[in-house]
Write a protein that holds these residues in place. Structure first.
Motif, PDB file in Angstrom:
ATOM      1  N   PRO A 131      -8.225  -5.735  -6.064  1.00  0.00           N
ATOM      2  CA  PRO A 131      -7.380  -6.111  -4.729  1.00  0.00           C
ATOM      3  C   PRO A 131      -6.134  -5.424  -4.591  1.00  0.00           C
ATOM      4  CG  PRO A 131      -6.934  -7.537  -6.765  1.00  0.00           C
ATOM      5  CD  PRO A 131      -8.219  -6.573  -7.230  1.00  0.00           C
ATOM      6  N   ASP A 132      -5.920  -4.425  -5.371  1.00  0.00           N
ATOM      7  CA  ASP A 132      -4.803  -3.478  -4.882  1.00  0.00           C
ATOM      8  C   ASP A 132      -4.840  -2.871  -3.588  1.00  0.00           C
ATOM      9  OD1 ASP A 132      -3.829  -3.838  -7.495  1.00  0.00           O
ATOM     10  OD2 ASP A 132      -4.615  -1.923  -8.477  1.00  0.00           O
ATOM     11  N   ALA A 133      -3.749  -3.233  -3.016  1.00  0.00           N
ATOM     12  CA  ALA A 133      -3.526  -2.659  -1.536  1.00  0.00           C
ATOM     13  C   ALA A 133      -3.266  -1.461  -1.550  1.00  0.00           C
ATOM     14  CB  ALA A 133      -2.356  -3.399  -0.834  1.00  0.00           C
ATOM     15  N   SER A 134      -4.110  -0.517  -0.352  1.00  0.00           N
ATOM     16  CA  SER A 134      -3.854   0.814  -0.391  1.00  0.00           C
ATOM     17  C   SER A 134      -4.191   1.148   0.943  1.00  0.00           C
ATOM     18  CB  SER A 134      -4.865   1.534  -1.371  1.00  0.00           C
ATOM     19  OG  SER A 134      -5.683   2.430  -0.644  1.00  0.00           O
ATOM     20  N   LEU A 135      -3.320   2.151   1.713  1.00  0.00           N
ATOM     21  CA  LEU A 135      -3.513   2.478   3.038  1.00  0.00           C
ATOM     22  C   LEU A 135      -4.748   3.029   3.359  1.00  0.00           C
ATOM     23  CD1 LEU A 135       0.096   4.041   3.529  1.00  0.00           C
ATOM     24  CD2 LEU A 135      -0.648   1.829   4.036  1.00  0.00           C
ATOM     25  N   GLY A 143       0.674  -1.176  -0.038  1.00  0.00           N
ATOM     26  CA  GLY A 143       0.034   0.016  -0.203  1.00  0.00           C
ATOM     27  C   GLY A 143       0.806   1.249   0.203  1.00  0.00           C
ATOM     28  N   SER A 144       2.004   1.262   0.906  1.00  0.00           N
ATOM     29  CA  SER A 144       2.786   2.397   0.795  1.00  0.00           C
ATOM     30  C   SER A 144       3.418   2.655  -0.708  1.00  0.00           C
ATOM     31  CB  SER A 144       3.793   2.263   1.975  1.00  0.00           C
ATOM     32  OG  SER A 144       3.705   1.329   2.992  1.00  0.00           O
ATOM     33  N   ASN A 188       2.998  15.636   0.219  1.00  0.00           N
ATOM     34  CA  ASN A 188       2.280  15.389   1.224  1.00  0.00           C
ATOM     35  C   ASN A 188       0.666  15.590   1.041  1.00  0.00           C
ATOM     36  OD1 ASN A 188       3.690  14.547   2.909  1.00  0.00           O
ATOM     37  ND2 ASN A 188       4.028  16.443   4.184  1.00  0.00           N
ATOM     38  N   ASN A 189       0.327  16.444   0.205  1.00  0.00           N
ATOM     39  CA  ASN A 189      -1.257  16.732  -0.118  1.00  0.00           C
ATOM     40  C   ASN A 189      -1.632  15.606  -0.887  1.00  0.00           C
ATOM     41  OD1 ASN A 189      -1.458  18.971   1.420  1.00  0.00           O
ATOM     42  ND2 ASN A 189      -0.920  20.312  -0.308  1.00  0.00           N
ATOM     43  N   ALA A 190      -0.737  15.207  -1.854  1.00  0.00           N
ATOM     44  CA  ALA A 190      -1.139  14.008  -2.798  1.00  0.00           C
ATOM     45  C   ALA A 190      -1.269  12.722  -1.965  1.00  0.00           C
ATOM     46  CB  ALA A 190      -0.223  13.815  -4.024  1.00  0.00           C
ATOM     47  N   VAL A 191      -0.435  12.460  -1.010  1.00  0.00           N
ATOM     48  CA  VAL A 191      -0.388  11.284  -0.360  1.00  0.00           C
ATOM     49  C   VAL A 191      -1.729  11.588   0.271  1.00  0.00           C
ATOM     50  CG1 VAL A 191       0.463  10.292   1.571  1.00  0.00           C
ATOM     51  CG2 VAL A 191       2.029  10.724  -0.022  1.00  0.00           C
ATOM     52  N   THR A 202       1.624   4.585   9.542  1.00  0.00           N
ATOM     53  CA  THR A 202       2.563   4.677   8.183  1.00  0.00           C
ATOM     54  C   THR A 202       2.306   5.815   7.565  1.00  0.00           C
ATOM     55  OG1 THR A 202       2.302   2.202   8.120  1.00  0.00           O
ATOM     56  CG2 THR A 202       3.341   3.322   6.227  1.00  0.00           C
ATOM     57  N   LEU A 203       1.205   6.250   7.343  1.00  0.00           N
ATOM     58  CA  LEU A 203       0.601   7.661   6.866  1.00  0.00           C
ATOM     59  C   LEU A 203       1.156   8.681   7.661  1.00  0.00           C
ATOM     60  CD1 LEU A 203      -3.029   7.261   5.525  1.00  0.00           C
ATOM     61  CD2 LEU A 203      -1.014   8.062   4.228  1.00  0.00           C
ATOM     62  N   ILE A 204       1.079   8.618   8.728  1.00  0.00           N
ATOM     63  CA  ILE A 204       1.546   9.884   9.646  1.00  0.00           C
ATOM     64  C   ILE A 204       2.980   9.917   9.651  1.00  0.00           C
ATOM     65  CG2 ILE A 204       1.546  10.703  11.975  1.00  0.00           C
ATOM     66  CD1 ILE A 204      -1.016   9.652  12.634  1.00  0.00           C
TER      67      ILE A 204
END
Lengths: 314, 269, 262
Positions: free
Chosen positions: B221-225, B71-72, B202-205, B249-251
């Motif tokens: 089924p693609d993993a995403s946070l 996901g990352s 960051n804004n895009a993430v 992870t996101l933070i």
């Protein structure tokens, strides 16, 4: 005054431009809403009948003119999937999103102002540094994850509210506001942390200015110097941020509604996007465009109220 | 903000460490994950952390660590792609309109301001509504949504540079407009551009995670946070770890990058 | 005795080595007296003035000695007591009238502030009093000034506003820190005349800080000369002018343009 009038006119123009773009974008993209509704197995006769019912057989320009004329009167046509007027569909959901946005905005202002003054009064102390680091972290929390953390800690852990226990404002205003506090907090926290750091550096700069010393010389307490003298000056460069934050919070509301199970514009927007129910999507986007422009307009007015120098220098 | 640590660049060090902690596994995750991200196992459903599965397993018995890594990497690639589209298109538009000015500039800026006043998440949402969901669509939706912010910054730099002496003398020396724009002025905009690229990343993430959370971004089924966070909500009470792993992870990724943006390396030059 | 300063020492700790800026400062002032404090910039005159006004509360400034105002030691009394004096019994005006007023507040609000803080009063009473003091500082159309913002006034007008605000509670001591330095020469003379009038009318003692000896001569009976943190000479203004003992004082007197002296 003429300046304000000009702003209002250009705002109206903006909304109109957005409306046109949105309509045209959805009109030209591939994919037939009739097929989306009936499925690929439908007979051509049925499809044609539905297209006629939806008004899709009318030429594009005429459809566009009718739609725009309707929008000006607050009529957004009929929903494809719900078979009812769009305006009726979103009428009771729009206030929920607006209240959530404003609620978040108020929490953001109150939190950022009080914490910024608190920290600026203790500039360079250990507590100040701790607050600086904490806000830096809070800034990086995506609102929806903030919502999940809040649900986890305050909802499931401390049992301060029941997750998913939304109460409509029509049933009990008090309970409604009590529940909405938590999603509003989730939206307000990261924005509030940004506002904090802007306000904080503003306050620290203002505090060194001569007029702050004058204020002390008249017998003001430090608290009064900050609230009555420095705050308003420190806010001037932050007003623009407040405006952008308000607009961002509309987007934040739509996401956060999903975390807390709030029936606002968010859910219906998402289902409509998935169902290709374009009249609903168009209507909601136009509504959001209106909200964004109004909030920009408000910020403009706020700017003039806060800084008297802008009025003269026009 | 005042830097509290006089000699050491605290922001740079911590920022690099935090960014590395997430980005290295994300890069590895493009090529390899400990387990197949889609391998389900009914016996491992919602199991807690163990030696074999450090972050435990999700509601389908899929290894969370593998999914966080994968996901990352999706988030990282979409973030980079978005920044690339936004920065390149934004620089081109900003350079041309800012350098030449005139009526075209006026109209473009009017339009750009309207776009800019819109929250970029909503803009991306509209584009997704038009183009459909999926990784590539998301990449373009976000890329286009972030163009206005770059246009604003680059244009302002070009408007400022237009009347500066070094530009005038370059023109007098016979340099063509294109040369002045991209050889003389562009290097001087790099500093502001780097900062906005970091903020833009960051804004895009955050926008990618937000849209995927809403179910209209990256599709299973693609993993995403974002999607993992959405799925975790049902099991929040029993398995909070399912939410915590992708959330943290996101933070960490966003915090690391924003600290880099505040480091002296970027702010002073 | 209105003010008694004894052995005042001020030290700063914001650098690695503590820096002393005022040494063994002594000063006595009676009610209604005008005392001049002269010296070049960096001589410690402004620091002494700020300390007397109780405005040197920065945590990195160490003060030793006594500043006794009407029996209250400003360096030792609680913050509340000090605040009770500031703006009521002791007022201060500053060098930069352009920046000493809050840019986003109306003049009226700022002039009334000290009255609002220290005196029980209604808004109407305050406005009447504010208009009155604005009139006293020779501002034409005080009503208009009352409703203006600082950026709408000239430098001289702003300094008059500062004086009006300082005088609203008729304090016993007015500290004027280079009040004319930032102003035109003609306005300077008017401000000095205004301070003289105030002193006469309300018997307000004035501590007049300046590097301009010609102004000090017009206004003050007594004068203290400061250099490098020390008071190098003090006494009656005329005596010092006629027979300065210190080389430094001579130098200061010589630097006055002759046109003004004659």
């Amino acid at each position: 005054m003429t300046n304000i009038l000009k702003k209002i006119l250009s705002s109206l123009l903006t909304i109109l431009v957005v409306a046109c773009l949105v309509f045209l974008a959805f009109a030209v993209i591939p994919g037939d809403p009739a097929v989306a509704k009936l499925g690929t197995q439908a007979t051509p006769d049925k499809l044609n009948a539905l297209r006629h019912e939806m008004g899709l057989d009318i030429p594009l320009m005429k459809r566009f003119a009718t739609w725009i004329a309707g929008v000006i009167h607050g009529d957004f046509g009929n929903s494809y999937s719900y078979s009812m007027p769009v305006s009726k569909l979103i009428a009771d959901k729009l206030p929920v999103t607006i209240i959530l946005t404003l609620y978040s905005f108020v929490i953001m202002i109150v939190l950022s102002v009080s914490v910024a003054i608190f920290a600026a009064r203790k500039e360079n102390s250990g507590l100040d540094r701790f607050i600086q680091i904490l806000t830096q972290v809070i800034m990086s929390i995506p609102p929806f994850f903030g919502g999940i953390i809040i649900t986890l800690i305050f909802g499931l852990g401390l049992r301060l509210f029941a997750p998913g226990g939304y109460v409509s404002y029509g049933i009990n205003m008090f309970k409604f506001l009590g529940y909405m506090f938590w999603p509003a907090l989730a939206i307000a926290l990261p924005k509030g942390a940004m506002a904090f750091s802007l306000l904080y550096s503003g306050l620290v700069t203002e505090r060194k200015k001569d007029y702050a010393r004058t204020a002390y010389s008249r017998g003001n307490s430090t608290k009064d110097v900050f609230y009555k003298h420095l705050l308003r000056n420190a806010c001037i460069p932050v007003v623009t941020f407040f405006g952008m934050a308000l607009a961002d919070m509309i987007a934040g509301s739509i996401v956060i509604e999903q975390v807390f199970g709030i029936p606002g514009l968010g859910r219906i927007l998402l289902t409509s996007i998935q169902n290709r129910d374009y009249p609903v999507v168009e209507a909601i986007i136009v509504c959001i465009a209106i909200l964004v422009t109004v909030s920009n307009l408000l910020v403009d007015v706020l700017y003039r109220v806060i800084d008297p120098r802008t009025v003269i220098s026009e | 903000m005042k830097n509290k640590f006089k000699n050491k660049d605290f922001n740079l060090i911590v920022g690099l460490i935090l960014a590395a902690v997430v980005i290295i596994p994300a890069v590895v995750g493009i090529f390899w994950t400990p387990y197949d991200t889609e391998a389900m196992s009914s016996s491992l459903k919602l199991s807690g952390s163990s030696l074999a599965h450090p972050m435990g397993c999700d509601n389908f018995g899929r290894d969370i660590l593998s999914r966080v890594m994968s996901g990352s990497s999706t988030t990282l690639l979409i973030g980079l792609g978005t920044v690339l589209i936004g920065a390149v298109a934004g620089t081109l538009i900003g350079a041309l309109t800012g350098y030449y000015g005139g009526l075209v500039d006026d109209i473009f800026m009017r339009f750009n301001d309207v776009m800019f006043s819109f929250p970029s998440l909503l803009l991306a949402l509209v584009f997704v509504a038009v183009m459909g969901s999926g990784r590539m669509q998301l990449l373009f939706a976000l890329g286009i949504a972030f163009i206005p912010s770059y246009v604003r910054i680059v244009r302002a730099e070009y408007v400022r540079a237009r009347n500066l002496d070094y530009v005038k003398s370059a023109k007098l020396a016979g340099a063509s407009d294109i040369r002045v724009m991209f050889v003389h002025i562009l290097p001087n905009t790099v500093k502001v551009l780097i900062n906005s690229v970091l903020i833009g990343f960051n804004n895009a993430v955050l926008a990618e995670a937000g849209l995927s959370f809403l179910g209209i971004g990256v599709q299973p089924p693609d993993a995403s946070l974002g999607r993992m966070l959405a799925d975790s909500q049902t099991y929040l009470f029993n398995r909070p770890g399912m939410a915590v792993a992708p959330g943290i992870t996101l933070i960490v990724m966003v915090l690391g990058i924003s600290l880099l943006g505040k480091s002296k390396l970027v702010t002073e030059r | 005795m209105l003010l008694h300063v004894e052995d005042l020492n001020i030290e700063f700790h914001d650098h690695i080595v503590p820096e002393t800026v005022v040494y063994d400062f002594d000063l006595d002032m009676n009610e209604g007296e005008i005392v001049g404090l002269v010296g070049e910039s960096g001589s410690g005159k402004s620091m002494s003035a700020l300390a007397i006004a109780g405005l040197l509360s920065r945590h990195d400034a160490k003060k030793r000695g006594h500043i006794v105002f009407e029996g209250v030691d400003i360096l030792e009394c609680p913050r509340e007591t000090l605040r009770g004096l500031q703006g009521d019994e002791i007022s201060m005006i500053f060098q930069e009238p352009m920046t000493s007023l809050n840019p986003v507040k109306k003049i009226g609000w700022q002039v009334e502030e000290a009255m609002r803080i220290h005196k029980k009063s209604t808004p109407e009473e305050r406005k009447i009093r504010a208009i009155e003091v604005l009139k006293h500082v020779d501002l034409d159309d005080p009503e208009r000034v009352y409703n203006s913002y600082p950026h709408q006034l000239s430098g001289g007008m702003r300094q008059r506003v500062m004086i009006a605000a300082a005088m609203i509670n008729t304090p016993k001591l007015l500290i004027a820190d280079e009040p004319t330095t930032a102003l035109d020469v003609t306005v300077q003379a008017e401000i000095v005349k205004l301070l003289k009038d105030i002193n006469k009318k309300h018997n307000t003692a004035i501590l007049f800080i300046s590097h301009d000896l010609s102004l000090v001569r017009q206004l003050c009976k007594r004068v203290l000369v400061m250099k490098g943190g020390y008071v190098v000479e003090s006494g009656l203004t005329e005596e010092i002018f006629n027979s300065p003992r210190e080389e430094y004082t001579k130098h200061l007197i010589d630097s006055i343009p002759k046109v003004v002296l004659n």
